[in-house]
Design a protein around this motif. Structure first.
Motif, PDB file in Angstrom:
ATOM      1  N   VAL A 188      14.472  -2.652  -8.511  1.00 23.11           N
ATOM      2  CA  VAL A 188      13.602  -3.699  -9.060  1.00 23.11           C
ATOM      3  C   VAL A 188      12.229  -3.086  -9.348  1.00 23.11           C
ATOM      4  CG1 VAL A 188      12.565  -5.949  -8.655  1.00 23.11           C
ATOM      5  CG2 VAL A 188      14.824  -5.447  -7.715  1.00 23.11           C
ATOM      6  N   VAL A 189      11.622  -3.482 -10.472  1.00 21.89           N
ATOM      7  CA  VAL A 189      10.271  -3.012 -10.788  1.00 21.89           C
ATOM      8  C   VAL A 189       9.260  -3.765  -9.921  1.00 21.89           C
ATOM      9  CG1 VAL A 189       8.497  -2.821 -12.561  1.00 21.89           C
ATOM     10  CG2 VAL A 189      10.900  -2.387 -13.141  1.00 21.89           C
ATOM     11  N   HIS A 190       8.427  -3.016  -9.232  1.00 19.09           N
ATOM     12  CA  HIS A 190       7.426  -3.605  -8.332  1.00 19.09           C
ATOM     13  C   HIS A 190       6.026  -3.188  -8.783  1.00 19.09           C
ATOM     14  CE1 HIS A 190      10.558  -4.685  -5.410  1.00 19.09           C
ATOM     15  NE2 HIS A 190      11.047  -3.476  -5.584  1.00 19.09           N
ATOM     16  N   THR A 191       5.067  -4.078  -8.597  1.00 15.40           N
ATOM     17  CA  THR A 191       3.650  -3.752  -8.785  1.00 15.40           C
ATOM     18  C   THR A 191       2.932  -4.070  -7.482  1.00 15.40           C
ATOM     19  OG1 THR A 191       3.690  -4.212 -11.159  1.00 15.40           O
ATOM     20  CG2 THR A 191       1.548  -4.233 -10.078  1.00 15.40           C
ATOM     21  N   ARG A 192       2.299  -3.061  -6.925  1.00 11.32           N
ATOM     22  CA  ARG A 192       1.651  -3.237  -5.634  1.00 11.32           C
ATOM     23  C   ARG A 192       0.237  -2.684  -5.654  1.00 11.32           C
ATOM     24  NH1 ARG A 192       4.872  -6.371  -5.218  1.00 11.32           N
ATOM     25  NH2 ARG A 192       6.350  -6.872  -3.560  1.00 11.32           N
ATOM     26  N   ASP A 193      -0.610  -3.282  -4.802  1.00 14.63           N
ATOM     27  CA  ASP A 193      -1.993  -2.851  -4.628  1.00 14.63           C
ATOM     28  C   ASP A 193      -2.012  -1.545  -3.848  1.00 14.63           C
ATOM     29  OD1 ASP A 193      -4.818  -3.456  -4.884  1.00 14.63           O
ATOM     30  OD2 ASP A 193      -4.802  -3.718  -2.715  1.00 14.63           O
ATOM     31  N   ALA A 194      -2.870  -0.622  -4.243  1.00 17.21           N
ATOM     32  CA  ALA A 194      -2.937   0.685  -3.583  1.00 17.21           C
ATOM     33  C   ALA A 194      -4.388   1.070  -3.342  1.00 17.21           C
ATOM     34  CB  ALA A 194      -2.242   1.750  -4.434  1.00 17.21           C
ATOM     35  N   ALA A 195      -4.648   1.634  -2.161  1.00 16.94           N
ATOM     36  CA  ALA A 195      -5.998   2.103  -1.822  1.00 16.94           C
ATOM     37  C   ALA A 195      -6.205   3.516  -2.350  1.00 16.94           C
ATOM     38  CB  ALA A 195      -6.182   2.085  -0.305  1.00 16.94           C
ATOM     39  N   ILE A 196      -7.412   3.798  -2.816  1.00 17.62           N
ATOM     40  CA  ILE A 196      -7.745   5.136  -3.301  1.00 17.62           C
ATOM     41  C   ILE A 196      -8.047   6.037  -2.109  1.00 17.62           C
ATOM     42  CG2 ILE A 196      -9.401   6.518  -4.589  1.00 17.62           C
ATOM     43  CD1 ILE A 196      -7.525   4.939  -6.357  1.00 17.62           C
ATOM     44  N   ARG A 197      -7.356   7.191  -2.075  1.00 17.26           N
ATOM     45  CA  ARG A 197      -7.605   8.196  -1.037  1.00 17.26           C
ATOM     46  C   ARG A 197      -8.235   9.427  -1.684  1.00 17.26           C
ATOM     47  NH1 ARG A 197      -2.623   9.515   2.531  1.00 17.26           N
ATOM     48  NH2 ARG A 197      -1.889  10.655   0.702  1.00 17.26           N
ATOM     49  N   LEU A 198      -9.379   9.835  -1.157  1.00 16.29           N
ATOM     50  CA  LEU A 198     -10.121  10.963  -1.723  1.00 16.29           C
ATOM     51  C   LEU A 198      -9.626  12.278  -1.147  1.00 16.29           C
ATOM     52  CD1 LEU A 198     -13.731   9.484  -1.496  1.00 16.29           C
ATOM     53  CD2 LEU A 198     -12.250   9.539  -3.505  1.00 16.29           C
ATOM     54  N   PRO A 199      -9.706  13.368  -1.917  1.00 14.41           N
ATOM     55  CA  PRO A 199      -9.398  14.685  -1.347  1.00 14.41           C
ATOM     56  C   PRO A 199     -10.399  15.027  -0.255  1.00 14.41           C
ATOM     57  CG  PRO A 199     -10.335  14.875  -3.558  1.00 14.41           C
ATOM     58  CD  PRO A 199     -10.073  13.429  -3.332  1.00 14.41           C
ATOM     59  N   ILE A 200     -10.008  15.921   0.631  1.00 15.15           N
ATOM     60  CA  ILE A 200     -10.809  16.222   1.827  1.00 15.15           C
ATOM     61  C   ILE A 200     -12.261  16.582   1.505  1.00 15.15           C
ATOM     62  CG2 ILE A 200     -11.061  17.853   3.746  1.00 15.15           C
ATOM     63  CD1 ILE A 200      -8.031  17.865   4.022  1.00 15.15           C
ATOM     64  N   PRO A 201     -12.555  17.407   0.490  1.00 13.07           N
ATOM     65  CA  PRO A 201     -13.977  17.736   0.237  1.00 13.07           C
ATOM     66  C   PRO A 201     -14.821  16.522  -0.123  1.00 13.07           C
ATOM     67  CG  PRO A 201     -12.520  19.278  -0.899  1.00 13.07           C
ATOM     68  CD  PRO A 201     -11.653  18.168  -0.399  1.00 13.07           C
ATOM     69  N   LEU A 202     -14.176  15.446  -0.599  1.00 13.76           N
ATOM     70  CA  LEU A 202     -14.930  14.257  -1.011  1.00 13.76           C
ATOM     71  C   LEU A 202     -14.846  13.123   0.009  1.00 13.76           C
ATOM     72  CD1 LEU A 202     -14.000  14.101  -4.803  1.00 13.76           C
ATOM     73  CD2 LEU A 202     -16.103  14.934  -3.760  1.00 13.76           C
ATOM     74  N   ASP A 203     -14.105  13.328   1.094  1.00 14.80           N
ATOM     75  CA  ASP A 203     -13.938  12.261   2.074  1.00 14.80           C
ATOM     76  C   ASP A 203     -15.120  12.257   3.046  1.00 14.80           C
ATOM     77  OD1 ASP A 203     -12.858  10.146   3.417  1.00 14.80           O
ATOM     78  OD2 ASP A 203     -11.356  11.314   4.507  1.00 14.80           O
ATOM     79  N   VAL A 204     -16.299  11.952   2.496  1.00 11.69           N
ATOM     80  CA  VAL A 204     -17.545  11.927   3.266  1.00 11.69           C
ATOM     81  C   VAL A 204     -18.283  10.637   2.922  1.00 11.69           C
ATOM     82  CG1 VAL A 204     -17.764  14.436   3.446  1.00 11.69           C
ATOM     83  CG2 VAL A 204     -18.711  13.266   1.467  1.00 11.69           C
ATOM     84  N   PRO A 205     -19.159  10.172   3.821  1.00 15.42           N
ATOM     85  CA  PRO A 205     -19.829   8.874   3.599  1.00 15.42           C
ATOM     86  C   PRO A 205     -20.656   8.806   2.321  1.00 15.42           C
ATOM     87  CG  PRO A 205     -20.083   9.587   5.886  1.00 15.42           C
ATOM     88  CD  PRO A 205     -19.478  10.739   5.138  1.00 15.42           C
ATOM     89  N   ASP A 206     -21.159   9.953   1.828  1.00 11.52           N
ATOM     90  CA  ASP A 206     -22.049   9.923   0.662  1.00 11.52           C
ATOM     91  C   ASP A 206     -21.313   9.643  -0.642  1.00 11.52           C
ATOM     92  OD1 ASP A 206     -24.196  10.527   2.292  1.00 11.52           O
ATOM     93  OD2 ASP A 206     -23.938  12.685   2.057  1.00 11.52           O
ATOM     94  N   VAL A 207     -19.995   9.798  -0.651  1.00 16.09           N
ATOM     95  CA  VAL A 207     -19.217   9.638  -1.882  1.00 16.09           C
ATOM     96  C   VAL A 207     -18.667   8.218  -1.965  1.00 16.09           C
ATOM     97  CG1 VAL A 207     -17.190  10.419  -3.179  1.00 16.09           C
ATOM     98  CG2 VAL A 207     -18.606  12.076  -1.937  1.00 16.09           C
ATOM     99  N   THR A 208     -18.831   7.597  -3.128  1.00 16.30           N
ATOM    100  CA  THR A 208     -18.275   6.265  -3.341  1.00 16.30           C
ATOM    101  C   THR A 208     -17.335   6.300  -4.538  1.00 16.30           C
ATOM    102  OG1 THR A 208     -20.125   5.602  -4.772  1.00 16.30           O
ATOM    103  CG2 THR A 208     -20.327   5.135  -2.407  1.00 16.30           C
ATOM    104  N   VAL A 209     -16.404   5.339  -4.569  1.00 12.40           N
ATOM    105  CA  VAL A 209     -15.414   5.273  -5.631  1.00 12.40           C
ATOM    106  C   VAL A 209     -15.333   3.848  -6.160  1.00 12.40           C
ATOM    107  CG1 VAL A 209     -13.584   4.971  -3.916  1.00 12.40           C
ATOM    108  CG2 VAL A 209     -12.987   5.653  -6.234  1.00 12.40           C
ATOM    109  N   SER A 210     -15.212   3.721  -7.477  1.00 15.26           N
ATOM    110  CA  SER A 210     -15.126   2.404  -8.107  1.00 15.26           C
ATOM    111  C   SER A 210     -14.114   2.458  -9.254  1.00 15.26           C
ATOM    112  CB  SER A 210     -16.488   1.973  -8.632  1.00 15.26           C
ATOM    113  OG  SER A 210     -16.408   0.715  -9.267  1.00 15.26           O
TER     114      SER A 210
END
Length: 335
Positions: A188-210
Protein backbone atom coordinates in the motif's frame (compact mmCIF):
# COMPACT_ATOMS: atom_id res chain seq x y z
CA UNK A 1 -19.11 92.50 43.51
CA UNK A 2 -15.71 93.35 44.87
CA UNK A 3 -15.85 90.30 47.12
CA UNK A 4 -16.69 88.09 44.10
CA UNK A 5 -13.71 89.41 42.16
CA UNK A 6 -11.50 88.70 45.12
CA UNK A 7 -12.69 85.05 45.23
CA UNK A 8 -12.00 84.53 41.51
CA UNK A 9 -8.57 86.02 41.92
CA UNK A 10 -7.86 83.73 44.87
CA UNK A 11 -8.91 80.66 42.87
CA UNK A 12 -6.70 81.67 39.97
CA UNK A 13 -3.69 82.24 42.20
CA UNK A 14 -4.24 78.92 43.95
CA UNK A 15 -4.51 77.03 40.67
CA UNK A 16 -1.44 78.70 39.28
CA UNK A 17 0.46 77.93 42.46
CA UNK A 18 -0.45 74.24 42.22
CA UNK A 19 0.60 74.10 38.55
CA UNK A 20 3.91 75.77 39.35
CA UNK A 21 4.43 73.40 42.27
CA UNK A 22 3.71 70.33 40.13
CA UNK A 23 6.04 71.59 37.42
CA UNK A 24 8.75 72.32 39.94
CA UNK A 25 8.31 68.88 41.49
CA UNK A 26 8.69 67.33 38.07
CA UNK A 27 11.89 69.30 37.48
CA UNK A 28 13.40 68.39 40.82
CA UNK A 29 16.65 66.50 40.29
CA UNK A 30 16.51 62.91 41.49
CA UNK A 31 18.17 59.51 41.10
CA UNK A 32 16.55 56.07 40.83
CA UNK A 33 17.62 52.52 40.04
CA UNK A 34 15.85 50.18 37.68
CA UNK A 35 16.63 46.62 36.55
CA UNK A 36 15.99 45.95 32.89
CA UNK A 37 16.80 43.41 30.19
CA UNK A 38 19.32 44.40 27.55
CA UNK A 39 18.90 42.43 24.31
CA UNK A 40 22.05 42.12 22.19
CA UNK A 41 21.13 42.43 18.50
CA UNK A 42 23.07 41.99 15.28
CA UNK A 43 23.09 45.01 12.94
CA UNK A 44 19.96 45.26 10.80
CA UNK A 45 20.25 43.12 7.68
CA UNK A 46 22.92 40.86 9.17
CA UNK A 47 22.21 37.13 9.61
CA UNK A 48 24.18 36.70 12.80
CA UNK A 49 23.56 35.11 16.17
CA UNK A 50 24.68 36.68 19.43
CA UNK A 51 25.37 34.59 22.55
CA UNK A 52 24.21 35.40 25.14
CA UNK A 53 21.30 37.09 23.40
CA UNK A 54 20.30 39.09 26.48
CA UNK A 55 21.38 40.03 30.01
CA UNK A 56 19.91 41.62 33.12
CA UNK A 57 21.36 45.05 33.97
CA UNK A 58 20.71 47.40 36.90
CA UNK A 59 20.79 51.05 35.85
CA UNK A 60 21.14 54.20 37.94
CA UNK A 61 19.13 57.00 36.30
CA UNK A 62 19.48 60.70 37.09
CA UNK A 63 17.64 63.82 36.02
CA UNK A 64 14.35 65.60 36.60
CA UNK A 65 11.85 63.36 38.30
CA UNK A 66 9.55 63.33 35.27
CA UNK A 67 12.45 62.41 32.97
CA UNK A 68 13.56 59.61 35.27
CA UNK A 69 10.00 58.26 35.35
CA UNK A 70 9.88 58.34 31.53
CA UNK A 71 13.20 56.50 31.34
CA UNK A 72 12.01 53.86 33.83
CA UNK A 73 8.91 53.31 31.72
CA UNK A 74 11.09 52.86 28.63
CA UNK A 75 13.12 50.22 30.48
CA UNK A 76 10.05 48.21 31.43
CA UNK A 77 9.99 46.37 28.10
CA UNK A 78 13.75 45.95 27.84
CA UNK A 79 16.30 47.72 25.63
CA UNK A 80 17.90 46.63 22.32
CA UNK A 81 21.64 47.16 21.98
CA UNK A 82 23.28 46.65 18.56
CA UNK A 83 26.64 44.87 18.59
CA UNK A 84 29.59 45.03 16.18
CA UNK A 85 29.62 43.52 12.68
CA UNK A 86 32.26 40.88 13.34
CA UNK A 87 32.68 37.18 14.15
CA UNK A 88 34.13 35.90 17.39
CA UNK A 89 34.11 37.15 20.97
CA UNK A 90 33.39 40.87 21.34
CA UNK A 91 33.67 42.98 24.51
CA UNK A 92 30.89 45.51 25.05
CA UNK A 93 32.29 48.08 27.46
CA UNK A 94 30.78 51.15 29.15
CA UNK A 95 27.21 49.88 28.95
CA UNK A 96 25.91 53.11 30.54
CA UNK A 97 27.23 55.28 27.69
CA UNK A 98 25.96 52.83 25.07
CA UNK A 99 22.48 52.91 26.59
CA UNK A 100 22.47 56.71 26.87
CA UNK A 101 22.81 56.83 23.08
CA UNK A 102 19.58 54.87 22.59
CA UNK A 103 16.62 56.95 21.43
CA UNK A 104 14.38 55.53 24.17
CA UNK A 105 16.60 56.99 26.91
CA UNK A 106 17.99 59.99 25.01
CA UNK A 107 14.51 61.47 24.45
CA UNK A 108 13.49 60.92 28.08
CA UNK A 109 15.77 63.66 29.35
CA UNK A 110 17.28 61.38 31.99
CA UNK A 111 20.89 60.19 32.07
CA UNK A 112 22.16 56.69 32.79
CA UNK A 113 24.80 57.39 35.42
CA UNK A 114 25.98 53.81 35.84
CA UNK A 115 25.19 50.24 34.86
CA UNK A 116 25.88 47.04 36.76
CA UNK A 117 27.43 45.02 35.25
CA UNK A 118 29.20 47.68 33.22
CA UNK A 119 30.57 45.38 30.48
CA UNK A 120 29.79 42.10 28.73
CA UNK A 121 31.51 39.60 26.45
CA UNK A 122 29.34 38.18 23.68
CA UNK A 123 30.04 35.64 20.94
CA UNK A 124 28.94 36.68 17.45
CA UNK A 125 28.48 34.19 14.63
CA UNK A 126 27.64 35.12 11.06
CA UNK A 127 25.08 32.67 9.68
CA UNK A 128 24.78 31.53 6.07
CA UNK A 129 21.73 29.99 4.42
CA UNK A 130 22.27 26.69 2.58
CA UNK A 131 19.83 24.55 0.64
CA UNK A 132 20.20 20.84 1.45
CA UNK A 133 18.79 17.80 -0.37
CA UNK A 134 16.65 15.42 1.68
CA UNK A 135 16.92 11.62 1.48
CA UNK A 136 14.41 9.32 3.15
CA UNK A 137 15.44 6.78 5.79
CA UNK A 138 13.07 3.81 6.20
CA UNK A 139 14.67 1.38 8.62
CA UNK A 140 13.98 -2.36 8.51
CA UNK A 141 11.73 -2.24 5.45
CA UNK A 142 12.13 -3.06 1.78
CA UNK A 143 10.37 -0.57 -0.46
CA UNK A 144 8.80 -1.11 -3.87
CA UNK A 145 9.17 1.65 -6.47
CA UNK A 146 10.21 5.25 -5.85
CA UNK A 147 10.35 7.06 -2.53
CA UNK A 148 9.39 10.74 -2.71
CA UNK A 149 10.05 13.50 -0.19
CA UNK A 150 8.02 16.71 0.00
CA UNK A 151 9.64 19.20 0.09
CA UNK A 152 12.71 17.67 -1.53
CA UNK A 153 15.01 20.32 -0.03
CA UNK A 154 15.26 22.20 3.26
CA UNK A 155 17.07 25.40 4.26
CA UNK A 156 19.86 25.22 6.81
CA UNK A 157 21.14 28.18 8.79
CA UNK A 158 24.80 27.39 9.51
CA UNK A 159 27.57 29.40 11.21
CA UNK A 160 29.97 30.68 8.56
CA UNK A 161 32.96 29.04 10.21
CA UNK A 162 31.25 25.60 10.14
CA UNK A 163 30.09 26.02 6.53
CA UNK A 164 33.69 26.54 5.45
CA UNK A 165 34.55 22.98 6.60
CA UNK A 166 31.72 21.26 4.67
CA UNK A 167 31.40 20.09 1.06
CA UNK A 168 29.47 22.24 -1.40
CA UNK A 169 26.53 19.79 -1.55
CA UNK A 170 24.86 18.89 1.75
CA UNK A 171 22.34 16.10 2.29
CA UNK A 172 20.12 15.60 5.33
CA UNK A 173 17.91 12.63 6.22
CA UNK A 174 14.15 12.41 6.66
CA UNK A 175 13.57 9.66 9.22
CA UNK A 176 10.25 7.87 9.53
CA UNK A 177 10.15 6.39 13.04
CA UNK A 178 10.31 2.61 13.53
CA UNK A 179 7.06 2.71 15.52
CA UNK A 180 5.27 4.37 12.60
CA UNK A 181 6.65 1.86 10.09
CA UNK A 182 5.64 -1.14 12.18
CA UNK A 183 1.98 -0.11 11.91
CA UNK A 184 1.99 -0.03 8.08
CA UNK A 185 0.89 -2.77 5.70
CA UNK A 186 2.99 -3.93 2.70
CA UNK A 187 1.69 -3.33 -0.82
CA UNK A 188 0.00 0.00 0.00
CA UNK A 189 1.24 3.52 -0.76
CA UNK A 190 1.81 5.40 2.50
CA UNK A 191 2.58 9.05 3.24
CA UNK A 192 4.10 9.70 6.63
CA UNK A 193 5.57 12.62 8.56
CA UNK A 194 9.35 12.44 8.97
CA UNK A 195 11.78 14.37 11.18
CA UNK A 196 14.89 15.90 9.62
CA UNK A 197 18.12 14.40 10.94
CA UNK A 198 21.30 16.41 10.41
CA UNK A 199 24.72 14.90 9.66
CA UNK A 200 27.06 14.80 12.65
CA UNK A 201 29.07 17.97 11.77
CA UNK A 202 25.81 19.95 11.72
CA UNK A 203 24.14 18.35 14.75
CA UNK A 204 24.95 21.32 17.01
CA UNK A 205 22.69 23.89 18.72
CA UNK A 206 23.80 26.74 16.42
CA UNK A 207 22.38 25.08 13.29
CA UNK A 208 18.69 25.37 12.46
CA UNK A 209 16.64 23.72 9.72
CA UNK A 210 13.44 24.87 8.02
CA UNK A 211 11.16 23.07 7.73
CA UNK A 212 12.14 20.62 10.45
CA UNK A 213 9.68 17.96 9.24
CA UNK A 214 8.75 16.72 5.75
CA UNK A 215 6.41 14.15 4.18
CA UNK A 216 7.71 10.86 2.79
CA UNK A 217 5.61 8.80 0.34
CA UNK A 218 6.51 5.15 -0.28
CA UNK A 219 5.20 1.60 -0.77
CA UNK A 220 6.47 -1.18 1.49
CA UNK A 221 7.38 -4.41 -0.25
CA UNK A 222 8.24 -6.25 2.95
CA UNK A 223 9.05 -5.61 6.59
CA UNK A 224 12.45 -6.56 7.98
CA UNK A 225 13.70 -7.75 11.34
CA UNK A 226 16.93 -9.10 12.77
CA UNK A 227 18.13 -11.75 15.18
CA UNK A 228 21.47 -13.00 16.50
CA UNK A 229 22.57 -16.58 15.83
CA UNK A 230 25.31 -17.86 18.18
CA UNK A 231 26.81 -20.29 15.64
CA UNK A 232 26.29 -20.41 11.86
CA UNK A 233 27.55 -23.51 10.04
CA UNK A 234 29.83 -23.04 7.01
CA UNK A 235 29.00 -25.06 3.88
CA UNK A 236 30.75 -25.36 0.52
CA UNK A 237 29.17 -25.08 -2.90
CA UNK A 238 30.97 -25.98 -6.10
CA UNK A 239 30.88 -28.16 -9.22
CA UNK A 240 30.24 -31.77 -8.06
CA UNK A 241 32.78 -33.22 -10.49
CA UNK A 242 35.58 -31.26 -8.81
CA UNK A 243 35.12 -33.21 -5.57
CA UNK A 244 36.24 -36.36 -7.41
CA UNK A 245 39.63 -34.73 -7.95
CA UNK A 246 40.05 -32.65 -4.79
CA UNK A 247 39.33 -32.86 -1.10
CA UNK A 248 38.36 -29.74 0.85
CA UNK A 249 38.56 -29.47 4.62
CA UNK A 250 37.42 -26.62 6.88
CA UNK A 251 39.62 -26.12 9.96
CA UNK A 252 36.86 -23.84 11.28
CA UNK A 253 33.34 -25.04 10.62
CA UNK A 254 31.22 -22.21 12.12
CA UNK A 255 31.05 -18.42 12.41
CA UNK A 256 30.13 -17.07 15.85
CA UNK A 257 27.61 -14.38 16.85
CA UNK A 258 26.13 -13.54 13.47
CA UNK A 259 23.41 -10.87 13.32
CA UNK A 260 21.10 -11.70 10.42
CA UNK A 261 18.46 -9.40 8.90
CA UNK A 262 15.64 -10.36 6.58
CA UNK A 263 11.91 -10.29 5.99
CA UNK A 264 9.89 -10.65 9.18
CA UNK A 265 8.42 -14.01 8.18
CA UNK A 266 11.90 -15.41 7.42
CA UNK A 267 13.32 -14.19 10.75
CA UNK A 268 10.31 -15.65 12.58
CA UNK A 269 10.99 -18.94 10.77
CA UNK A 270 14.63 -18.85 11.87
CA UNK A 271 13.61 -18.31 15.47
CA UNK A 272 11.11 -21.17 15.34
CA UNK A 273 13.51 -23.58 13.64
CA UNK A 274 11.62 -23.66 10.35
CA UNK A 275 14.68 -22.24 8.59
CA UNK A 276 18.36 -23.09 9.11
CA UNK A 277 20.99 -20.46 8.40
CA UNK A 278 24.22 -21.33 6.56
CA UNK A 279 27.32 -19.39 5.54
CA UNK A 280 27.95 -20.42 1.93
CA UNK A 281 31.37 -20.43 0.26
CA UNK A 282 31.17 -20.92 -3.48
CA UNK A 283 34.24 -22.62 -4.93
CA UNK A 284 35.01 -22.47 -8.63
CA UNK A 285 37.02 -25.12 -10.47
CA UNK A 286 39.89 -22.65 -10.70
CA UNK A 287 39.89 -22.29 -6.89
CA UNK A 288 40.41 -26.05 -6.61
CA UNK A 289 43.14 -26.12 -9.24
CA UNK A 290 45.02 -23.27 -7.55
CA UNK A 291 44.68 -24.93 -4.11
CA UNK A 292 43.63 -21.62 -2.54
CA UNK A 293 44.12 -21.42 1.24
CA UNK A 294 41.16 -19.16 2.11
CA UNK A 295 38.07 -17.50 0.67
CA UNK A 296 35.45 -15.08 1.95
CA UNK A 297 31.91 -16.21 2.65
CA UNK A 298 29.88 -15.69 -0.51
CA UNK A 299 26.44 -15.37 1.08
CA UNK A 300 24.29 -16.26 4.06
CA UNK A 301 21.16 -18.25 3.28
CA UNK A 302 18.12 -19.21 5.30
CA UNK A 303 17.15 -22.62 3.90
CA UNK A 304 13.68 -23.98 4.63
CA UNK A 305 12.48 -27.56 4.84
CA UNK A 306 11.47 -27.35 1.18
CA UNK A 307 15.08 -26.61 0.21
CA UNK A 308 14.38 -23.05 -0.91
CA UNK A 309 17.03 -20.51 0.10
CA UNK A 310 16.51 -16.89 1.10
CA UNK A 311 19.48 -14.53 1.15
CA UNK A 312 20.09 -12.60 4.36
CA UNK A 313 21.96 -9.42 5.25
CA UNK A 314 24.44 -10.02 8.07
CA UNK A 315 26.90 -8.35 10.37
CA UNK A 316 29.49 -9.96 12.64
CA UNK A 317 31.52 -8.79 15.61
CA UNK A 318 34.78 -9.67 13.84
CA UNK A 319 34.71 -9.05 10.05
CA UNK A 320 37.87 -11.16 9.68
CA UNK A 321 35.76 -14.19 10.62
CA UNK A 322 34.12 -13.99 7.19
CA UNK A 323 37.40 -15.01 5.54
CA UNK A 324 37.48 -18.79 5.98
CA UNK A 325 40.60 -20.96 5.92
CA UNK A 326 40.54 -23.90 3.47
CA UNK A 327 42.68 -27.04 3.13
CA UNK A 328 42.40 -28.18 -0.51
CA UNK A 329 44.38 -31.22 -1.70
CA UNK A 330 44.32 -33.38 -4.86
CA UNK A 331 42.83 -36.84 -4.49
CA UNK A 332 45.51 -39.51 -4.94
CA UNK A 333 45.18 -41.28 -8.23
CA UNK A 334 42.65 -38.77 -9.63
CA UNK A 335 43.21 -37.69 -13.21
Amino acid sequence: MKQKDTGVMLLFVTTLTVIIWLWAAGQTKTEATVTTTVRFKAPEGMTSTVTPSFASVTLTLAGPRSAVNTAKAACANGLDLTVAETDGTVSINDIASRLNALDELKTSGATTVSAEPSAFNVDIQTMVQVEAAVEAVLSNVTVSGDVTVNPATVTLSIPKRIRATLPDAITVQAVVSDSALQQLSPGVVHTRDAAIRLPIPLDVPDVTVSPSRVEVTFKIQSMKEETVIPQVRIILAGPPEDYASYTVELPRKTISNVTVEGDIDIIDGIKSGEYAVFAVIRLASRDMEQLISSKPVTSFLAIGKDGAGHQLDVSVENPDALNVELNIAPVSGAE
